[in-house]
Design a protein around this motif. Sequence first.
Motif, short mmCIF file in Angstrom:
data_model
loop_
_atom_site.label_atom_id
_atom_site.label_comp_id
_atom_site.label_asym_id
_atom_site.label_seq_id
_atom_site.Cartn_x
_atom_site.Cartn_y
_atom_site.Cartn_z
N LEU A 182 0.84 -1.20 0.00
CA LEU A 182 0.00 0.00 0.00
C LEU A 182 0.87 1.25 0.00
O LEU A 182 1.90 1.31 0.69
N LYS A 183 0.45 2.23 -0.76
CA LYS A 183 1.17 3.51 -0.76
C LYS A 183 0.85 4.26 0.53
O LYS A 183 -0.23 4.11 1.09
N PRO A 184 1.78 5.09 0.99
CA PRO A 184 1.55 5.85 2.23
C PRO A 184 0.29 6.71 2.18
O PRO A 184 -0.42 6.85 3.18
N LYS A 185 -0.01 7.25 1.01
CA LYS A 185 -1.21 8.08 0.85
C LYS A 185 -2.46 7.25 1.13
O LYS A 185 -3.39 7.70 1.83
N ASN A 186 -2.50 6.01 0.60
CA ASN A 186 -3.66 5.14 0.82
C ASN A 186 -3.76 4.68 2.27
O ASN A 186 -4.85 4.55 2.82
N VAL A 187 -2.61 4.42 2.90
CA VAL A 187 -2.62 4.04 4.32
C VAL A 187 -3.19 5.18 5.15
O VAL A 187 -4.02 4.96 6.05
N ASN A 188 -2.77 6.41 4.85
CA ASN A 188 -3.29 7.57 5.58
C ASN A 188 -4.80 7.70 5.41
O ASN A 188 -5.52 8.00 6.37
N MET A 189 -5.30 7.49 4.19
CA MET A 189 -6.75 7.57 3.96
C MET A 189 -7.49 6.48 4.73
O MET A 189 -8.54 6.74 5.33
N ILE A 190 -6.97 5.27 4.73
CA ILE A 190 -7.62 4.16 5.44
C ILE A 190 -7.63 4.45 6.95
O ILE A 190 -8.64 4.26 7.63
N LEU A 191 -6.52 4.93 7.49
CA LEU A 191 -6.45 5.26 8.91
C LEU A 191 -7.40 6.39 9.27
O LEU A 191 -8.03 6.37 10.33
N PHE A 192 -7.52 7.37 8.40
CA PHE A 192 -8.46 8.46 8.63
C PHE A 192 -9.89 7.93 8.69
O PHE A 192 -10.66 8.28 9.58
N LEU A 193 -10.24 7.06 7.76
CA LEU A 193 -11.59 6.48 7.73
C LEU A 193 -11.85 5.62 8.97
O LEU A 193 -12.94 5.66 9.54
N LYS A 194 -10.85 4.87 9.40
CA LYS A 194 -11.00 4.04 10.60
C LYS A 194 -11.14 4.91 11.85
O LYS A 194 -11.96 4.64 12.71
N LYS A 195 -10.35 5.95 11.93
CA LYS A 195 -10.38 6.85 13.09
C LYS A 195 -11.74 7.52 13.23
O LYS A 195 -12.24 7.72 14.33
N ASN A 196 -12.36 7.87 12.12
CA ASN A 196 -13.63 8.57 12.15
C ASN A 196 -14.83 7.61 12.13
O ASN A 196 -15.96 8.06 11.99
N GLY A 197 -14.59 6.33 12.24
CA GLY A 197 -15.66 5.36 12.36
C GLY A 197 -16.36 5.00 11.08
O GLY A 197 -17.44 4.42 11.10
N TRP A 198 -15.78 5.30 9.95
CA TRP A 198 -16.41 4.97 8.67
C TRP A 198 -16.07 3.55 8.24
O TRP A 198 -16.77 2.97 7.43
N ILE A 199 -14.95 3.04 8.75
CA ILE A 199 -14.55 1.66 8.47
C ILE A 199 -14.31 0.99 9.82
O ILE A 199 -13.69 1.56 10.72
N ILE A 200 -14.77 -0.23 9.93
CA ILE A 200 -14.56 -0.95 11.21
C ILE A 200 -13.35 -1.84 11.09
O ILE A 200 -13.00 -2.40 10.13
#
Length: 161
Positions: free
Chosen positions: A143-161
């Motif tokens: 995974l590219k760092p940009k995509n990891v950051n987006m996934i972590l952002f979504l997880k942090k805000n409760g959009w992904i479990i």
Amino acid sequence: MTTILDPRFKKEGFWNPFNSSQEVKSLEDELSLINAPTKSSVFSSPPTPDSTAESNQLFSLLQTNQTQKIQSGRVDSILALRQYLNASDLDPAQNPLDYWKISNKVGFKICVFKYFCVPATSTESERMFSKAGLVVSEKKSSLKPKNVNMILFLKKNGWII
């Protein structure tokens, strides 16, 4: 809130003027809660007039009118905030905490203590590292760092479990 309370930046520290106006409104609300007068200060008894001299009576009347005037924490907050925002900015090299140490604005000092504090623990960052370790596994190591950051952002805000 810390940007508007920083005397080096105030409203100029925001990219968007809308954000600046929203923070001014938030600070105004916060100050008005702090400066809300108590019933005992609004309805204090007027001083007794001194009848010995006419000048003393005049000052006594002025003092009576001043104590009977209804005080509003909201108005006091708006005036204090306008004075603060219209004052010249602090030099960027100076420490804003030194500015607030010598300031006599009590309501602002309470807000500074509330919003300028540093978290005492690192639990939030530890949780984020843990989540990052779960996201970047052997299967997802490309995974590219940009995509990891987006996934972590979504997880942090409760959009992904």
